[in-house]
Motif scaffolding. Structure first.
Motif, mmCIF file in Angstrom:
data_model
loop_
_atom_site.group_PDB
_atom_site.id
_atom_site.type_symbol
_atom_site.label_atom_id
_atom_site.label_comp_id
_atom_site.label_asym_id
_atom_site.label_seq_id
_atom_site.Cartn_x
_atom_site.Cartn_y
_atom_site.Cartn_z
ATOM 1 N N ASP A 83 0.853 -1.194 0.000
ATOM 2 C CA ASP A 83 0.000 0.000 0.000
ATOM 3 C C ASP A 83 0.887 1.242 0.000
ATOM 4 O O ASP A 83 1.328 1.696 1.062
ATOM 5 C CB ASP A 83 -0.924 -0.001 1.221
ATOM 6 N N PRO A 84 1.159 1.804 -1.178
ATOM 7 C CA PRO A 84 2.053 2.964 -1.256
ATOM 8 C C PRO A 84 1.508 4.209 -0.545
ATOM 9 O O PRO A 84 2.269 5.135 -0.257
ATOM 10 C CB PRO A 84 2.193 3.215 -2.756
ATOM 11 N N LYS A 85 0.222 4.231 -0.217
ATOM 12 C CA LYS A 85 -0.363 5.371 0.483
ATOM 13 C C LYS A 85 -0.110 5.310 1.996
ATOM 14 O O LYS A 85 -0.212 6.312 2.689
ATOM 15 C CB LYS A 85 -1.866 5.450 0.217
ATOM 16 N N ALA A 86 0.212 4.121 2.491
ATOM 17 C CA ALA A 86 0.453 3.953 3.933
ATOM 18 C C ALA A 86 1.836 4.506 4.291
ATOM 19 O O ALA A 86 2.715 4.618 3.433
ATOM 20 C CB ALA A 86 0.364 2.476 4.304
ATOM 21 N N GLU A 87 2.000 4.829 5.557
ATOM 22 C CA GLU A 87 3.283 5.348 6.023
ATOM 23 C C GLU A 87 4.379 4.302 5.802
ATOM 24 O O GLU A 87 4.229 3.136 6.167
ATOM 25 C CB GLU A 87 3.189 5.699 7.510
ATOM 26 N N ARG A 88 5.448 4.737 5.163
ATOM 27 C CA ARG A 88 6.556 3.833 4.820
ATOM 28 C C ARG A 88 7.133 3.184 6.085
ATOM 29 O O ARG A 88 7.280 3.831 7.108
ATOM 30 C CB ARG A 88 7.645 4.617 4.097
ATOM 31 N N LEU A 91 3.480 -1.629 9.214
ATOM 32 C CA LEU A 91 2.771 -2.857 8.866
ATOM 33 C C LEU A 91 1.707 -2.582 7.811
ATOM 34 O O LEU A 91 1.512 -3.369 6.881
ATOM 35 C CB LEU A 91 2.154 -3.476 10.121
ATOM 36 N N ALA A 92 1.053 -1.440 7.897
ATOM 37 C CA ALA A 92 0.022 -1.076 6.921
ATOM 38 C C ALA A 92 0.601 -0.965 5.513
ATOM 39 O O ALA A 92 -0.078 -1.273 4.532
ATOM 40 C CB ALA A 92 -0.636 0.248 7.318
ATOM 41 N N ALA A 93 1.858 -0.572 5.395
ATOM 42 C CA ALA A 93 2.494 -0.429 4.079
ATOM 43 C C ALA A 93 2.771 -1.783 3.421
ATOM 44 O O ALA A 93 2.756 -1.891 2.195
ATOM 45 C CB ALA A 93 3.795 0.359 4.199
ATOM 46 N N TYR A 94 3.011 -2.813 4.229
ATOM 47 C CA TYR A 94 3.415 -4.115 3.680
ATOM 48 C C TYR A 94 2.330 -5.183 3.737
ATOM 49 O O TYR A 94 2.430 -6.192 3.046
ATOM 50 C CB TYR A 94 4.675 -4.614 4.400
ATOM 51 N N GLY A 95 1.316 -5.002 4.563
ATOM 52 C CA GLY A 95 0.228 -5.974 4.642
ATOM 53 C C GLY A 95 0.461 -7.042 5.687
ATOM 54 O O GLY A 95 1.477 -7.055 6.387
ATOM 55 N N ASP A 96 -0.490 -7.953 5.767
ATOM 56 C CA ASP A 96 -0.414 -9.032 6.750
ATOM 57 C C ASP A 96 0.556 -10.116 6.288
ATOM 58 O O ASP A 96 1.167 -10.019 5.224
ATOM 59 C CB ASP A 96 -1.813 -9.597 7.033
ATOM 60 N N THR A 97 0.688 -11.165 7.077
ATOM 61 C CA THR A 97 1.649 -12.238 6.778
ATOM 62 C C THR A 97 1.366 -12.887 5.422
ATOM 63 O O THR A 97 2.289 -13.139 4.646
ATOM 64 C CB THR A 97 1.648 -13.297 7.893
ATOM 65 N N ARG A 98 0.119 -13.156 5.117
ATOM 66 C CA ARG A 98 -0.215 -13.791 3.827
ATOM 67 C C ARG A 98 0.193 -12.883 2.670
ATOM 68 O O ARG A 98 0.826 -13.325 1.718
ATOM 69 C CB ARG A 98 -1.711 -14.112 3.743
ATOM 70 N N THR A 99 -0.174 -11.613 2.747
ATOM 71 C CA THR A 99 0.159 -10.647 1.697
ATOM 72 C C THR A 99 1.674 -10.546 1.524
ATOM 73 O O THR A 99 2.191 -10.560 0.402
ATOM 74 C CB THR A 99 -0.429 -9.257 2.043
ATOM 75 N N GLN A 100 2.385 -10.466 2.648
ATOM 76 C CA GLN A 100 3.844 -10.352 2.585
ATOM 77 C C GLN A 100 4.479 -11.629 2.037
ATOM 78 O O GLN A 100 5.420 -11.572 1.250
ATOM 79 C CB GLN A 100 4.412 -10.015 3.963
ATOM 80 N N THR A 101 3.956 -12.787 2.423
ATOM 81 C CA THR A 101 4.509 -14.053 1.919
ATOM 82 C C THR A 101 4.329 -14.154 0.410
ATOM 83 O O THR A 101 5.256 -14.561 -0.303
ATOM 84 C CB THR A 101 3.862 -15.260 2.625
ATOM 85 N N LEU A 102 3.152 -13.787 -0.093
ATOM 86 C CA LEU A 102 2.938 -13.803 -1.547
ATOM 87 C C LEU A 102 3.942 -12.891 -2.252
ATOM 88 O O LEU A 102 4.509 -13.258 -3.284
ATOM 89 C CB LEU A 102 1.506 -13.377 -1.880
ATOM 90 N N SER A 103 4.188 -11.720 -1.696
ATOM 91 C CA SER A 103 5.137 -10.772 -2.272
ATOM 92 C C SER A 103 6.555 -11.337 -2.260
ATOM 93 O O SER A 103 7.285 -11.257 -3.255
ATOM 94 C CB SER A 103 5.083 -9.451 -1.479
ATOM 95 N N VAL A 104 6.951 -11.913 -1.128
ATOM 96 C CA VAL A 104 8.303 -12.472 -0.995
ATOM 97 C C VAL A 104 8.497 -13.642 -1.962
ATOM 98 O O VAL A 104 9.533 -13.732 -2.637
ATOM 99 C CB VAL A 104 8.576 -12.903 0.462
ATOM 100 N N LEU A 105 7.516 -14.531 -2.057
ATOM 101 C CA LEU A 105 7.648 -15.673 -2.962
ATOM 102 C C LEU A 105 7.683 -15.226 -4.422
ATOM 103 O O LEU A 105 8.407 -15.808 -5.240
ATOM 104 C CB LEU A 105 6.536 -16.695 -2.714
#
Length: 186
Positions: A83-88, A91-105
């Motif tokens: 979420d580029p609108k969230a504060e850099r 946690l809001a900028a990167y999402g929850d564990t599932r969202t982050q895992t999808l991004s990392v993979l």
């Protein structure tokens, strides 16, 4: 002159052998071509993946890589901003564990593809999860597994890595909940 100390001699000899092995490995790596094929190579059919006995859990309990194969160590990958609108850095900028895992993979998949490999080439995975404040500070293993099983153990990509998942106190950026490093085989 000091008397001969076998234990000290063996310790020095072991260190020397380790150093020579490391120098040999570095020398071999430096001989590898700088560019790899642009296509993704299929998973190596001679790699043996052992499933846990009596379990359907989507990991290999052990993986055997035959002599003559090249191991590729991929540094820890971290999530992209969701979420580029969230504060850099939050946690809001990167999402929850599932969202982050999808991004990392997805990041790991891109890195492997650039090396001419794919997710089916992964033989070892180490996962570092930070406790999620929304889960009372405990790691969100279910969120991680939800994303992991989209990439491993599927009909399209059935190969499973040997894997460890651990909860850590934190990662470099406070908003990161996930970092994954992999070893692949060529």
């Amino acid at each position: 002159m000091k008397p001969f100390a076998p234990a000290r001699f063996l310790a020095c000899l072991t260190s020397l052998v380790s150093l020579v092995s490391l120098v040999s490995l570095v020398s071999l790596v430096s001989l590898m071509p700088a560019a790899h094929a642009q296509t993704t190579a299929p998973a190596s059919p001679d790699v043996i993946r052992h499933r846990p006995a009596g379990s359907t859990f989507p990991i290999a309990s052990a993986v055997e890589v035959p002599a003559g194969r090249t191991l590729v160590f991929v540094s820890g990958a971290v999530p992209a901003v969701a979420d580029p609108k969230a504060e850099r850095g939050t946690l809001a900028a990167y999402g929850d564990t599932r969202t982050q895992t999808l991004s990392v993979l997805a990041n790991i998949e891109r890195q492997l593809k650039g090396l001419g490999l794919g997710m089916g080439s992964v033989v070892k995975m180490q996962v570092f999860l930070v406790g999620d404040p929304a889960k009372g500070g405990r790691m969100d293993f279910d969120g991680f597994m939800s994303a992991y099983t989209e990439h491993f153990g599927t009909a399209a990509q059935p190969n499973l890595p040997a894997r460890s998942v651990m909860q850590v106190a934190g990662l470099v950026v406070p908003g990161w909940l996930v970092e994954i490093e992999v070893t692949a085989v060529r």
